[in-house]
Scaffold this motif. Structure first.
Motif, PDB file in Angstrom:
ATOM      1  N   ALA A 150       0.846  -1.198   0.000  1.00 41.24           N
ATOM      2  CA  ALA A 150       0.000   0.000   0.000  1.00 41.24           C
ATOM      3  C   ALA A 150       0.878   1.243   0.000  1.00 41.24           C
ATOM      4  N   ASN A 151       0.628   2.119  -0.966  1.00 44.69           N
ATOM      5  CA  ASN A 151       1.388   3.356  -1.102  1.00 44.69           C
ATOM      6  C   ASN A 151       0.477   4.484  -1.546  1.00 44.69           C
ATOM      7  N   ALA A 152       0.758   5.667  -1.039  1.00 45.02           N
ATOM      8  CA  ALA A 152       0.079   6.863  -1.538  1.00 45.02           C
ATOM      9  C   ALA A 152       0.641   7.154  -2.920  1.00 45.02           C
ATOM     10  N   ILE A 153      -0.247   7.401  -3.897  1.00 45.16           N
ATOM     11  CA  ILE A 153       0.211   7.585  -5.274  1.00 45.16           C
ATOM     12  C   ILE A 153       0.070   9.012  -5.780  1.00 45.16           C
ATOM     13  N   VAL A 154      -0.886   9.773  -5.232  1.00 47.39           N
ATOM     14  CA  VAL A 154      -1.050  11.160  -5.679  1.00 47.39           C
ATOM     15  C   VAL A 154      -1.845  11.934  -4.626  1.00 47.39           C
ATOM     16  N   ALA A 155      -1.480  13.180  -4.441  1.00 52.57           N
ATOM     17  CA  ALA A 155      -2.216  14.051  -3.522  1.00 52.57           C
ATOM     18  C   ALA A 155      -3.443  14.597  -4.232  1.00 52.57           C
ATOM     19  N   VAL A 156      -4.585  14.567  -3.542  1.00 49.55           N
ATOM     20  CA  VAL A 156      -5.817  15.115  -4.101  1.00 49.55           C
ATOM     21  C   VAL A 156      -6.348  16.270  -3.266  1.00 49.55           C
ATOM     22  N   GLY A 157      -5.684  16.596  -2.175  1.00 48.61           N
ATOM     23  CA  GLY A 157      -6.095  17.731  -1.352  1.00 48.61           C
ATOM     24  C   GLY A 157      -7.345  17.447  -0.544  1.00 48.61           C
ATOM     25  N   ARG A 158      -7.987  18.508  -0.123  1.00 53.65           N
ATOM     26  CA  ARG A 158      -9.153  18.373   0.757  1.00 53.65           C
ATOM     27  C   ARG A 158     -10.493  18.406   0.019  1.00 53.65           C
ATOM     28  N   GLU A 159     -10.459  18.626  -1.298  1.00 51.03           N
ATOM     29  CA  GLU A 159     -11.704  18.637  -2.058  1.00 51.03           C
ATOM     30  C   GLU A 159     -12.285  17.232  -2.142  1.00 51.03           C
ATOM     31  N   SER A 160     -13.584  17.165  -2.251  1.00 46.04           N
ATOM     32  CA  SER A 160     -14.292  15.901  -2.338  1.00 46.04           C
ATOM     33  C   SER A 160     -13.841  15.115  -3.574  1.00 46.04           C
ATOM     34  N   VAL A 161     -13.577  13.811  -3.397  1.00 45.93           N
ATOM     35  CA  VAL A 161     -13.250  12.909  -4.508  1.00 45.93           C
ATOM     36  C   VAL A 161     -14.436  11.978  -4.704  1.00 45.93           C
ATOM     37  N   ILE A 162     -14.940  11.932  -5.942  1.00 46.46           N
ATOM     38  CA  ILE A 162     -16.136  11.161  -6.282  1.00 46.46           C
ATOM     39  C   ILE A 162     -15.857  10.393  -7.568  1.00 46.46           C
ATOM     40  N   GLY A 163     -16.514   9.287  -7.756  1.00 50.31           N
ATOM     41  CA  GLY A 163     -16.459   8.593  -9.046  1.00 50.31           C
ATOM     42  C   GLY A 163     -15.096   8.052  -9.402  1.00 50.31           C
ATOM     43  N   LEU A 164     -14.475   7.324  -8.501  1.00 50.55           N
ATOM     44  CA  LEU A 164     -13.148   6.754  -8.717  1.00 50.55           C
ATOM     45  C   LEU A 164     -13.229   5.574  -9.678  1.00 50.55           C
ATOM     46  N   ASN A 165     -12.377   5.570 -10.716  1.00 53.10           N
ATOM     47  CA  ASN A 165     -12.325   4.520 -11.730  1.00 53.10           C
ATOM     48  C   ASN A 165     -10.897   4.002 -11.837  1.00 53.10           C
ATOM     49  N   LEU A 166     -10.739   2.702 -12.064  1.00 55.00           N
ATOM     50  CA  LEU A 166      -9.421   2.090 -12.230  1.00 55.00           C
ATOM     51  C   LEU A 166      -9.491   1.140 -13.417  1.00 55.00           C
ATOM     52  N   VAL A 167      -8.586   1.331 -14.394  1.00 50.66           N
ATOM     53  CA  VAL A 167      -8.546   0.475 -15.586  1.00 50.66           C
ATOM     54  C   VAL A 167      -7.118   0.008 -15.832  1.00 50.66           C
ATOM     55  N   SER A 168      -6.992  -1.108 -16.528  1.00 51.75           N
ATOM     56  CA  SER A 168      -5.688  -1.703 -16.816  1.00 51.75           C
ATOM     57  C   SER A 168      -5.701  -2.275 -18.224  1.00 51.75           C
ATOM     58  N   ASP A 169      -4.525  -2.284 -18.869  1.00 51.22           N
ATOM     59  CA  ASP A 169      -4.425  -2.892 -20.189  1.00 51.22           C
ATOM     60  C   ASP A 169      -2.968  -3.284 -20.445  1.00 51.22           C
ATOM     61  N   PRO A 170      -2.724  -4.399 -21.126  1.00 48.08           N
ATOM     62  CA  PRO A 170      -1.346  -4.823 -21.393  1.00 48.08           C
ATOM     63  C   PRO A 170      -0.604  -3.927 -22.380  1.00 48.08           C
ATOM     64  N   SER A 171      -1.310  -3.028 -23.059  1.00 50.50           N
ATOM     65  CA  SER A 171      -0.642  -2.118 -24.007  1.00 50.50           C
ATOM     66  C   SER A 171      -1.031  -0.660 -23.734  1.00 50.50           C
ATOM     67  N   LEU A 172      -1.259  -0.315 -22.477  1.00 54.11           N
ATOM     68  CA  LEU A 172      -1.723   1.038 -22.143  1.00 54.11           C
ATOM     69  C   LEU A 172      -0.639   2.105 -22.281  1.00 54.11           C
ATOM     70  N   VAL A 173       0.622   1.752 -22.057  1.00 56.52           N
ATOM     71  CA  VAL A 173       1.703   2.746 -22.085  1.00 56.52           C
ATOM     72  C   VAL A 173       2.453   2.658 -23.405  1.00 56.52           C
ATOM     73  N   ASN A 174       2.517   3.779 -24.122  1.00 59.73           N
ATOM     74  CA  ASN A 174       3.281   3.865 -25.366  1.00 59.73           C
ATOM     75  C   ASN A 174       4.747   4.072 -25.033  1.00 59.73           C
ATOM     76  N   LEU A 175       5.610   3.210 -25.567  1.00 58.66           N
ATOM     77  CA  LEU A 175       7.046   3.334 -25.321  1.00 58.66           C
ATOM     78  C   LEU A 175       7.739   4.118 -26.416  1.00 58.66           C
ATOM     79  N   GLU A 176       7.141   4.217 -27.575  1.00 61.56           N
ATOM     80  CA  GLU A 176       7.716   4.925 -28.709  1.00 61.56           C
ATOM     81  C   GLU A 176       6.734   5.991 -29.175  1.00 61.56           C
ATOM     82  N   SER A 177       7.231   7.014 -29.805  1.00 62.30           N
ATOM     83  CA  SER A 177       6.359   8.110 -30.240  1.00 62.30           C
ATOM     84  C   SER A 177       5.342   7.670 -31.290  1.00 62.30           C
ATOM     85  N   ASP A 178       5.647   6.616 -32.038  1.00 62.74           N
ATOM     86  CA  ASP A 178       4.698   6.152 -33.051  1.00 62.74           C
ATOM     87  C   ASP A 178       3.707   5.122 -32.502  1.00 62.74           C
TER      88      ASP A 178
END
Length: 183
Positions: free
Chosen positions: A45-73
């Motif tokens: 368990a790790n904190a990943i990003v600060a969201v401050g004191r404003e209300s956080v609603i509608g949290l979504n989490l998605v994953s994909d084996p090709s989500l990150v582009n390694l090359e500009s093309d």
């Protein structure tokens, strides 16, 4: 590690390697953990990003084996995960995202800060996210509602809700080479 999500906003997904991930909001931070089926508990368990004191609603989490582009093309890709959420209330609500890629040690490397998807004076509400394969790239498609909350509260004005869509992709150049630690 025992994580009590019964009174917190959370989202869960399983990645292409079969790992189950959870994110949740706690004390102005978004947190991430991975489920260990052998120990039957959440680990790393790790904190990943600060969201401050404003209300956080509608949290979504998605994953994909090709989500990150390694090359500009976008021809070379890598696994990744993305988190999308609504932050704020009324006409001061906006959509944000963060994402992660795996580093050389197979640890998740998160973006250094929340990325805005919207920034306006209209209520951005109820985000929903899916993985979208389009134009040769893997994107996260976000769908939500836009409504002027102030006008909607005025009974003499008929205010409609507009469907809002936007997509984004993750590129390895967005990640700092040293951002494997959490905030």
């Amino acid at each position: 590690m025992s994580i009590n999500l019964s009174d917190r906003l959370s989202a869960i997904t399983t990645d292409s390697a079969g790992k189950t991930h959870v994110v949740w909001e706690e004390r102005g931070l978004l947190w991430h953990a991975v489920y260990d089926p052998n120990a039957e508990e959440w680990i790393d368990a790790n904190a990943i990003v600060a969201v401050g004191r404003e209300s956080v609603i509608g949290l979504n989490l998605v994953s994909d084996p090709s989500l990150v582009n390694l090359e500009s093309d976008s021809t070379t890709t890598a696994p990744g995960i993305a988190v999308v959420w609504q932050q704020g209330t009324g006409n001061n609500s906006n959509f944000f995202y963060t994402g992660a890629q795996y580093d050389a040690n197979n640890d998740l490397q998160w973006l250094s800060e929340a990325q805005p998807l919207t920034s306006d004076q209209i209520g951005d509400l109820d985000p929903r996210s899916i993985i979208y394969q389009g134009s040769g790239t893997t994107n996260v498609l976000v769908v939500g509602n836009k409504v002027d909350i102030d006008k909607a509260a005025n009974l003499s004005v008929t205010e409609d809700s507009d469907l809002y869509t936007q997509q984004f992709s993750l590129d390895s150049s967005q990640f700092s080479s040293t951002n494997t630690t959490t905030i």
